[in-house]
Design an enzyme around this catalytic site. Sequence first.
Site, PDB file in Angstrom:
ATOM      1  N   GLU A  44      -2.663  -1.019   3.017  1.00  0.00           N
ATOM      2  CA  GLU A  44      -2.050  -2.080   3.328  1.00  0.00           C
ATOM      3  C   GLU A  44      -2.786  -3.643   3.268  1.00  0.00           C
ATOM      4  O   GLU A  44      -3.121  -4.717   2.574  1.00  0.00           O
ATOM      5  CB  GLU A  44      -0.927  -1.850   4.480  1.00  0.00           C
ATOM      6  CG  GLU A  44       0.349  -0.666   3.870  1.00  0.00           C
ATOM      7  CD  GLU A  44       1.179  -1.328   3.206  1.00  0.00           C
ATOM      8  OE1 GLU A  44       0.914  -2.961   2.957  1.00  0.00           O
ATOM      9  OE2 GLU A  44       2.696  -0.316   3.508  1.00  0.00           O
TER      10      GLU A  44
ATOM     11  N   ASP B  21       4.717  -6.084   3.616  1.00  0.00           N
ATOM     12  CA  ASP B  21       5.905  -4.908   4.470  1.00  0.00           C
ATOM     13  C   ASP B  21       4.731  -4.614   5.796  1.00  0.00           C
ATOM     14  O   ASP B  21       6.210  -3.776   5.816  1.00  0.00           O
ATOM     15  CB  ASP B  21       6.516  -4.568   3.207  1.00  0.00           C
ATOM     16  CG  ASP B  21       6.267  -3.239   2.785  1.00  0.00           C
ATOM     17  OD1 ASP B  21       4.500  -2.668   3.045  1.00  0.00           O
ATOM     18  OD2 ASP B  21       7.094  -2.565   1.713  1.00  0.00           O
TER      19      ASP B  21
ATOM     20  N   ASP C  76       5.377  -1.756  -4.736  1.00  0.00           N
ATOM     21  CA  ASP C  76       5.412  -0.444  -4.703  1.00  0.00           C
ATOM     22  C   ASP C  76       4.857   0.541  -5.872  1.00  0.00           C
ATOM     23  O   ASP C  76       4.226   1.346  -5.672  1.00  0.00           O
ATOM     24  CB  ASP C  76       6.980  -0.179  -3.928  1.00  0.00           C
ATOM     25  CG  ASP C  76       6.674   1.463  -3.329  1.00  0.00           C
ATOM     26  OD1 ASP C  76       6.143   1.434  -2.474  1.00  0.00           O
ATOM     27  OD2 ASP C  76       7.637   1.566  -3.853  1.00  0.00           O
TER      28      ASP C  76
ATOM     29  N   GLY D  77       0.811  -1.110  -0.277  1.00  0.00           N
ATOM     30  CA  GLY D  77       0.296  -0.540   0.326  1.00  0.00           C
ATOM     31  C   GLY D  77       1.007   0.873  -0.261  1.00  0.00           C
ATOM     32  O   GLY D  77       2.014   1.323   0.427  1.00  0.00           O
TER      33      GLY D  77
END
Length: 155
Positions: A47, A69, A134, A10
């Site tokens: 996310e 992540d 990303d 995100g």
Amino acid sequence: MKKVQIYTDGACSGNPGKGGYGIILVHNEHRKELSGGYRLTTNNRMEMMAAIIGLEALKMPCDVTLYTDSRYLVDAITKGWAKKWQGNGWKRNKKETAKNPDLWQKLLDLCEEHEVEFVWVKGHAGHPENEQCDRLAVTAAQQSELAIDEVYEEY
């Protein structure tokens, strides 16, 4: 059960601000990328949304390894925080309300549907799928036509 890997990320320009999510689904030689953006949201919501949309994309119950992540996401699921908040009426403790209960509920429901292992990967550390997620998330957040995160905007 089919074994599927889901990579998620995100992004948010400002927090809150314009946000996006990126997802890569992998099953054997099949690979699919998904992304989307919202005009006003938070990084944590993006996310979580990436994980939710990735799991929702599955057409049948699967054995999933979900890579993210986001420590927030991994810890809340693997350490049982989200289930505890749910059991406490979405309260973190007697005074604090848990954030994002709408998304936690969806995620917990999807974890009942699929066998999901959450795996943390270090962001921006050269992991190819994390880097691509990303890029997808950042690009999605930069679109001119962004969806409305209605629950967030009602807060």
